[in-house]
Motif scaffolding. Structure first.
Motif, PDB file in Angstrom:
ATOM      1  N   ILE A 147       0.855  -1.182   0.000  1.00 27.14           N
ATOM      2  CA  ILE A 147       0.000   0.000   0.000  1.00 27.14           C
ATOM      3  C   ILE A 147       0.894   1.237   0.000  1.00 27.14           C
ATOM      4  CG2 ILE A 147      -1.857   1.229   1.170  1.00 27.14           C
ATOM      5  CD1 ILE A 147      -2.571  -1.614   0.140  1.00 27.14           C
ATOM      6  N   GLY A 148       0.820   2.007  -1.077  1.00 25.79           N
ATOM      7  CA  GLY A 148       1.707   3.154  -1.258  1.00 25.79           C
ATOM      8  C   GLY A 148       2.887   2.741  -2.114  1.00 25.79           C
ATOM      9  N   THR A 149       2.971   3.283  -3.336  1.00 27.06           N
ATOM     10  CA  THR A 149       3.994   2.821  -4.267  1.00 27.06           C
ATOM     11  C   THR A 149       4.931   3.951  -4.684  1.00 27.06           C
ATOM     12  OG1 THR A 149       2.488   3.133  -6.153  1.00 27.06           O
ATOM     13  CG2 THR A 149       2.541   0.955  -5.118  1.00 27.06           C
ATOM     14  N   GLY A 150       5.508   4.599  -3.681  1.00 28.70           N
ATOM     15  CA  GLY A 150       6.583   5.542  -3.949  1.00 28.70           C
ATOM     16  C   GLY A 150       7.888   4.775  -4.078  1.00 28.70           C
ATOM     17  N   VAL A 151       8.984   5.426  -3.777  1.00 26.26           N
ATOM     18  CA  VAL A 151      10.294   4.789  -3.910  1.00 26.26           C
ATOM     19  C   VAL A 151      10.393   3.532  -3.053  1.00 26.26           C
ATOM     20  CG1 VAL A 151      12.768   5.080  -3.476  1.00 26.26           C
ATOM     21  CG2 VAL A 151      11.465   6.932  -4.541  1.00 26.26           C
ATOM     22  N   ILE A 152       9.975   3.626  -1.790  1.00 25.80           N
ATOM     23  CA  ILE A 152      10.076   2.475  -0.895  1.00 25.80           C
ATOM     24  C   ILE A 152       9.075   1.386  -1.268  1.00 25.80           C
ATOM     25  CG2 ILE A 152       9.879   1.683   1.498  1.00 25.80           C
ATOM     26  CD1 ILE A 152      12.396   3.326   0.872  1.00 25.80           C
ATOM     27  N   GLY A 153       7.852   1.765  -1.534  1.00 26.46           N
ATOM     28  CA  GLY A 153       6.844   0.783  -1.916  1.00 26.46           C
ATOM     29  C   GLY A 153       7.242   0.017  -3.164  1.00 26.46           C
ATOM     30  N   GLY A 171      -1.163   7.642 -12.395  1.00 23.76           N
ATOM     31  CA  GLY A 171       0.056   7.136 -13.022  1.00 23.76           C
ATOM     32  C   GLY A 171       0.884   6.233 -12.146  1.00 23.76           C
ATOM     33  N   ALA A 172       0.343   5.823 -10.990  1.00 25.48           N
ATOM     34  CA  ALA A 172       1.115   5.016 -10.040  1.00 25.48           C
ATOM     35  C   ALA A 172       1.535   3.685 -10.655  1.00 25.48           C
ATOM     36  CB  ALA A 172       0.305   4.778  -8.771  1.00 25.48           C
ATOM     37  N   GLU A 173       0.617   3.016 -11.350  1.00 32.59           N
ATOM     38  CA  GLU A 173       0.943   1.697 -11.904  1.00 32.59           C
ATOM     39  C   GLU A 173       2.058   1.797 -12.942  1.00 32.59           C
ATOM     40  OE1 GLU A 173      -1.205  -2.258 -13.825  1.00 32.59           O
ATOM     41  OE2 GLU A 173      -2.414  -0.500 -13.298  1.00 32.59           O
ATOM     42  N   GLN A 174       2.018   2.831 -13.774  1.00 31.22           N
ATOM     43  CA  GLN A 174       3.064   3.002 -14.785  1.00 31.22           C
ATOM     44  C   GLN A 174       4.418   3.279 -14.141  1.00 31.22           C
ATOM     45  OE1 GLN A 174       0.007   4.521 -14.915  1.00 31.22           O
ATOM     46  NE2 GLN A 174      -0.800   3.104 -16.473  1.00 31.22           N
ATOM     47  N   ARG A 175       4.409   4.080 -13.088  1.00 24.65           N
ATOM     48  CA  ARG A 175       5.663   4.377 -12.393  1.00 24.65           C
ATOM     49  C   ARG A 175       6.239   3.119 -11.732  1.00 24.65           C
ATOM     50  NH1 ARG A 175       2.784   9.105 -11.211  1.00 24.65           N
ATOM     51  NH2 ARG A 175       2.151   8.342  -9.159  1.00 24.65           N
ATOM     52  N   THR A 176       5.361   2.284 -11.201  1.00 24.40           N
ATOM     53  CA  THR A 176       5.817   1.042 -10.586  1.00 24.40           C
ATOM     54  C   THR A 176       6.424   0.108 -11.625  1.00 24.40           C
ATOM     55  OG1 THR A 176       4.247   1.134  -8.747  1.00 24.40           O
ATOM     56  CG2 THR A 176       5.069  -1.039  -9.362  1.00 24.40           C
ATOM     57  N   GLN A 177       5.751  -0.038 -12.763  1.00 25.88           N
ATOM     58  CA  GLN A 177       6.291  -0.895 -13.816  1.00 25.88           C
ATOM     59  C   GLN A 177       7.679  -0.419 -14.246  1.00 25.88           C
ATOM     60  OE1 GLN A 177       5.051  -3.645 -14.682  1.00 25.88           O
ATOM     61  NE2 GLN A 177       2.857  -3.610 -14.306  1.00 25.88           N
ATOM     62  N   LYS A 178       7.851   0.886 -14.355  1.00 27.84           N
ATOM     63  CA  LYS A 178       9.147   1.449 -14.727  1.00 27.84           C
ATOM     64  C   LYS A 178      10.193   1.176 -13.645  1.00 27.84           C
ATOM     65  CE  LYS A 178      11.376   5.805 -16.046  1.00 27.84           C
ATOM     66  NZ  LYS A 178      11.173   7.277 -16.264  1.00 27.84           N
ATOM     67  N   ALA A 179       9.800   1.339 -12.370  1.00 29.62           N
ATOM     68  CA  ALA A 179      10.731   1.117 -11.257  1.00 29.62           C
ATOM     69  C   ALA A 179      11.160  -0.342 -11.181  1.00 29.62           C
ATOM     70  CB  ALA A 179      10.086   1.554  -9.943  1.00 29.62           C
ATOM     71  N   VAL A 180      10.224  -1.253 -11.380  1.00 32.05           N
ATOM     72  CA  VAL A 180      10.554  -2.682 -11.332  1.00 32.05           C
ATOM     73  C   VAL A 180      11.483  -3.050 -12.489  1.00 32.05           C
ATOM     74  CG1 VAL A 180       9.614  -5.024 -11.513  1.00 32.05           C
ATOM     75  CG2 VAL A 180       8.460  -3.328 -10.088  1.00 32.05           C
ATOM     76  N   ALA A 181      11.214  -2.489 -13.669  1.00 36.40           N
ATOM     77  CA  ALA A 181      12.085  -2.743 -14.816  1.00 36.40           C
ATOM     78  C   ALA A 181      13.496  -2.242 -14.556  1.00 36.40           C
ATOM     79  CB  ALA A 181      11.496  -2.082 -16.064  1.00 36.40           C
ATOM     80  N   GLN A 182      13.598  -1.099 -13.875  1.00 36.34           N
ATOM     81  CA  GLN A 182      14.903  -0.524 -13.541  1.00 36.34           C
ATOM     82  C   GLN A 182      15.648  -1.421 -12.554  1.00 36.34           C
ATOM     83  OE1 GLN A 182      16.142   2.501 -14.626  1.00 36.34           O
ATOM     84  NE2 GLN A 182      17.645   3.136 -13.116  1.00 36.34           N
ATOM     85  N   ALA A 183      14.912  -2.020 -11.623  1.00 34.45           N
ATOM     86  CA  ALA A 183      15.538  -2.841 -10.583  1.00 34.45           C
ATOM     87  C   ALA A 183      15.864  -4.252 -11.054  1.00 34.45           C
ATOM     88  CB  ALA A 183      14.609  -2.921  -9.369  1.00 34.45           C
ATOM     89  N   TRP A 184      15.169  -4.739 -12.052  1.00 32.76           N
ATOM     90  CA  TRP A 184      15.243  -6.160 -12.411  1.00 32.76           C
ATOM     91  C   TRP A 184      16.646  -6.638 -12.789  1.00 32.76           C
ATOM     92  CZ3 TRP A 184      11.378  -8.717 -10.578  1.00 32.76           C
ATOM     93  CH2 TRP A 184      11.207 -10.056 -10.910  1.00 32.76           C
ATOM     94  N   PRO A 185      17.447  -5.882 -13.564  1.00 34.35           N
ATOM     95  CA  PRO A 185      18.794  -6.361 -13.879  1.00 34.35           C
ATOM     96  C   PRO A 185      19.635  -6.630 -12.633  1.00 34.35           C
ATOM     97  CG  PRO A 185      18.205  -4.574 -15.344  1.00 34.35           C
ATOM     98  CD  PRO A 185      17.140  -4.627 -14.292  1.00 34.35           C
ATOM     99  N   SER A 186      19.517  -5.787 -11.618  1.00 34.06           N
ATOM    100  CA  SER A 186      20.251  -6.007 -10.369  1.00 34.06           C
ATOM    101  C   SER A 186      19.741  -7.253  -9.665  1.00 34.06           C
ATOM    102  CB  SER A 186      20.111  -4.800  -9.442  1.00 34.06           C
ATOM    103  OG  SER A 186      20.696  -3.654 -10.013  1.00 34.06           O
ATOM    104  N   LEU A 187      18.435  -7.446  -9.694  1.00 31.35           N
ATOM    105  CA  LEU A 187      17.854  -8.618  -9.051  1.00 31.35           C
ATOM    106  C   LEU A 187      18.255  -9.903  -9.772  1.00 31.35           C
ATOM    107  CD1 LEU A 187      14.392  -7.036  -8.302  1.00 31.35           C
ATOM    108  CD2 LEU A 187      15.976  -7.908  -6.593  1.00 31.35           C
ATOM    109  N   GLU A 188      18.392  -9.831 -11.079  1.00 29.68           N
ATOM    110  CA  GLU A 188      18.859 -10.997 -11.832  1.00 29.68           C
ATOM    111  C   GLU A 188      20.285 -11.359 -11.450  1.00 29.68           C
ATOM    112  OE1 GLU A 188      16.363 -10.896 -16.012  1.00 29.68           O
ATOM    113  OE2 GLU A 188      18.068  -9.520 -15.794  1.00 29.68           O
TER     114      GLU A 188
END
Length: 326
Positions: free
Chosen positions: A14-20, A42-59
């Motif tokens: 609940i709450g999808t800023g930087v920490i969420g 625009g919260a969902e779009q921002r989250t999709q972008k943030a997850v895409a940004q994080a995914w290479p590190s998570l891989e």
């Protein structure tokens, strides 16, 4: 991994800023279904972008079986987001009235067995429990940015928290690759932020008084204290400073210096002049490098550094019991 942990199969954020968004990326990488809610446009779009940004590190860190960025769904209301969740992570802005209102809504609609964790960086859990119908299941679970890489999560129980809830939460956060630090005495700001804020206040004084630029302060940490702290922290670092007799000699030798006016505990007034010094200093230091590029550099560095730290402090030594005693 998510489906193997007792009763924790679905998480809600609940709450999808930087920490969420950081939590969402970590949960997805660990193979969980994640339900999210954020009323901002625009919260969902921002989250999709943030997850895409994080995914290479998570891989690079390693994805759990079943990890999939598509296992994320946004819901139109808090009720629909939390009704089936086994753990709910709240991340709304640090305003006590807002957090209490959101937590009350979560508490009213979450199933009885659900754990509610607040990412608050400063508010004590007993304060957040006020007015809840089921305060026994609320804890503070405070992470550090970027949540999807940094493993520390401060767990704090309120006066009404059930110990079984803390036990389950500790096991859950461990299962997603985190290092739970159990703070057994409530205090504003918990532990890590109080330490960082002390350094931040002193840094602002040094810039405000013209002693150093923002870049010079950063260099002092990067090439000095920061390198040592990443491995040992302040206490073992000073233990080594005492030579063969360790901390005993260090305190005898340097203890009197604690009375010298080397630090200023109160923060300086945040004047327009100081703001401009800090802002222009950071912008000059960063140069033409964008925030996104800086994040990528930070993530690559942290992934490698975390691997190095783990190799020097395996689970059987320093990290096997992260507990702050009363």
């Amino acid at each position: 991994m998510g489906n193997n942990l007792q009763q924790i199969n679905q998480v809600a954020v609940i709450g999808t800023g930087v920490i969420g968004n950081g939590w969402i990326a970590r949960f997805l990488a660990q193979g969980y279904d994640v339900i999210a809610f954020d009323p901002s446009e625009g919260a969902e779009q921002r989250t999709q972008k943030a997850v895409a940004q994080a995914w290479p590190s998570l891989e690079k860190i390693g994805l759990a079986e079943g990890a999939d960025r598509n296992r994320l769904a946004f819901m139109p209301t808090i009720e629909k987001a939390v009704c089936d969740a086994d753990l709910i992570q709240e991340n709304v802005p640090e305003r006590e009235d807002l957090k209490k209102a959101v937590l009350a809504s979560i508490d009213a609609h979450a199933k009885k067995s659900a754990i509610i964790g607040s990412s608050t960086s400063g508010i004590m859990p007993s304060v957040l429990q006020e007015g809840l119908a089921h305060p026994e299941r609320l804890i503070v679970a405070h992470p550090f940015n970027p949540v999807y890489i940094l493993p520390l999560v401060e767990l704090v129980a309120g006066r009404k928290t059930d110990q079984l809830v803390m036990d389950r939460a500790k096991s859950f956060y461990e299962s997603i690759g985190m290092k739970p630090l159990i703070i057994q005495k409530e205090i504003e700001g918990h532990l890590a932020d109080r330490l960082m804020e002390a350094l931040w206040r002193e840094a602002l004084h040094l810039v405000n008084d013209g002693v150093a630029t923002t870049e010079e302060v950063d260099a002092a940490i990067i090439y000095g204290a920061g390198l040592r702290w990443a491995q040992m922290g302040p206490f073992l670092t000073f233990h080594l400073a005492g030579g063969e007799k360790g901390m005993r000699h260090m305190l005898e030798q340097f203890g009197p210096a604690l009375k010298l006016p080397w630090t200023k505990l109160e923060a300086p007034e945040l004047t327009d002049e100081l703001k401009e010094k800090v802002i222009s200093g950071c912008e000059s230091h960063a140069g033409d490098v964008t925030i996104g590029e800086l994040e990528n550099k930070r993530n690559e560095f942290l992934v490698e550094l975390l691997s190095l730290v783990e190799s020097y402090w395996p689970e059987t030594t320093a990290t096997k019991k992260l507990v702050v005693e009363k």
